[in-house]
Design a protein around this motif. Structure first.
Motif, mmCIF file in Angstrom:
data_model
loop_
_atom_site.group_PDB
_atom_site.id
_atom_site.type_symbol
_atom_site.label_atom_id
_atom_site.label_comp_id
_atom_site.label_asym_id
_atom_site.label_seq_id
_atom_site.Cartn_x
_atom_site.Cartn_y
_atom_site.Cartn_z
ATOM 1 N N TRP A 1 60.207 44.152 83.759
ATOM 2 C CA TRP A 1 59.719 42.907 83.173
ATOM 3 C C TRP A 1 60.332 41.702 83.879
ATOM 4 C CZ3 TRP A 1 63.428 39.813 81.017
ATOM 5 C CH2 TRP A 1 64.601 40.416 80.575
ATOM 6 N N GLY A 2 61.561 41.842 84.398
ATOM 7 C CA GLY A 2 62.180 40.764 85.163
ATOM 8 C C GLY A 2 61.441 40.513 86.472
ATOM 9 N N PHE A 3 60.996 41.597 87.083
ATOM 10 C CA PHE A 3 60.191 41.494 88.312
ATOM 11 C C PHE A 3 58.912 40.718 88.034
ATOM 12 C CE2 PHE A 3 56.571 43.249 90.658
ATOM 13 C CZ PHE A 3 56.938 42.962 91.958
ATOM 14 N N TRP A 4 58.181 41.141 86.987
ATOM 15 C CA TRP A 4 56.893 40.511 86.700
ATOM 16 C C TRP A 4 57.055 39.062 86.241
ATOM 17 C CZ3 TRP A 4 53.077 42.374 89.041
ATOM 18 C CH2 TRP A 4 52.958 43.746 89.250
ATOM 19 N N LEU A 5 58.089 38.793 85.455
ATOM 20 C CA LEU A 5 58.313 37.411 85.048
ATOM 21 C C LEU A 5 58.680 36.527 86.238
ATOM 22 C CD1 LEU A 5 60.159 37.625 81.610
ATOM 23 C CD2 LEU A 5 57.834 36.859 82.061
ATOM 24 N N PHE B 190 63.879 29.839 78.967
ATOM 25 C CA PHE B 190 62.950 30.791 79.584
ATOM 26 C C PHE B 190 63.465 31.214 80.960
ATOM 27 C CE2 PHE B 190 59.252 31.629 82.335
ATOM 28 C CZ PHE B 190 58.764 32.762 81.693
ATOM 29 N N SER B 191 63.992 30.264 81.723
ATOM 30 C CA SER B 191 64.546 30.585 83.046
ATOM 31 C C SER B 191 65.706 31.563 82.931
ATOM 32 C CB SER B 191 65.029 29.314 83.744
ATOM 33 O OG SER B 191 63.979 28.444 83.993
ATOM 34 N N LEU B 192 66.569 31.368 81.940
ATOM 35 C CA LEU B 192 67.703 32.277 81.752
ATOM 36 C C LEU B 192 67.245 33.684 81.406
ATOM 37 C CD1 LEU B 192 70.144 29.907 79.839
ATOM 38 C CD2 LEU B 192 70.343 30.696 82.216
ATOM 39 N N TYR C 54 67.998 36.916 83.758
ATOM 40 C CA TYR C 54 68.646 38.130 83.254
ATOM 41 C C TYR C 54 67.858 39.377 83.644
ATOM 42 C CZ TYR C 54 70.200 41.795 80.172
ATOM 43 O OH TYR C 54 70.636 42.991 79.713
ATOM 44 N N GLY C 55 66.555 39.349 83.419
ATOM 45 C CA GLY C 55 65.725 40.502 83.772
ATOM 46 C C GLY C 55 65.683 40.748 85.264
ATOM 47 N N TYR C 56 65.664 39.684 86.033
ATOM 48 C CA TYR C 56 65.608 39.792 87.498
ATOM 49 C C TYR C 56 66.912 40.364 88.053
ATOM 50 C CZ TYR C 56 64.177 38.261 92.205
ATOM 51 O OH TYR C 56 63.812 38.204 93.526
ATOM 52 N N MET C 57 68.040 39.843 87.559
ATOM 53 C CA MET C 57 69.339 40.350 88.037
ATOM 54 C C MET C 57 69.600 41.781 87.584
ATOM 55 S SD MET C 57 72.144 37.334 87.973
ATOM 56 C CE MET C 57 73.286 38.116 89.087
ATOM 57 N N SER C 58 69.041 42.148 86.443
ATOM 58 C CA SER C 58 69.229 43.503 85.920
ATOM 59 C C SER C 58 68.264 44.498 86.546
ATOM 60 C CB SER C 58 69.025 43.503 84.404
ATOM 61 O OG SER C 58 69.920 42.637 83.781
#
Length: 137
Positions: free
Chosen positions: A72-76, A58-60, A64-68
């Protein structure tokens, strides 16, 4: 848009944490701690090794979403840092251990920083819209 430096540093930090979780799940006794990671999340009956690997995966995904710079990476990441922050805050009151306090402070820093660079995640693409045109003949 160029990724902010803080997003990169936070992502690498969490990437390191995910690798450590996987390594400890596979190569060390998962039940060596008095309080397991699964118990910290309120799941004492969940197998510790499986929980660590699930949490790492889940962290990975979050990383991925955060680095991209995905929305959805922001919200996660917001949910991830808030959740870990609350768990660490509660555990620091009950156990009074510095690691839990440090984890809480780190989660607050990540939460505030992520909100402060939120524009990077919500920039609309400029230029030509990618639209599907169907030629009717």
């Amino acid at each position: 848009m160029k990724r902010p430096l803080g997003v990169t540093l936070i992502s690498y930090f969490y990437l390191f944490g995910a690798v450590v979780l996987i390594a400890t799940a596979l190569f060390f006794d998962a039940n060596a701690n008095d309080v397991s990671v699964a118990e910290r999340f309120g799941l004492p009956l969940f197998p510790e090794r499986s929980f660590r690997i699930t949490l790492a995966i889940f962290s990975l995904i979050v990383i991925y979403g955060y680095m991209s710079l995905r929305k959805w990476g922001f919200w996660l990441m917001i949910l991830y840092s808030f959740g870990f922050g609350m768990i660490s805050c509660v555990l620091s009151f009950y156990n009074n251990h510095p690691p839990f306090t440090g984890n809480f402070i780190w989660s607050v820093i990540v939460f505030i920083y992520t909100i402060s660079v939120s524009k990077s995640f919500f920039i609309k693409e400029r230029g030509v819209k990618k639209t599907l045109y169907v030629k009717l003949s």
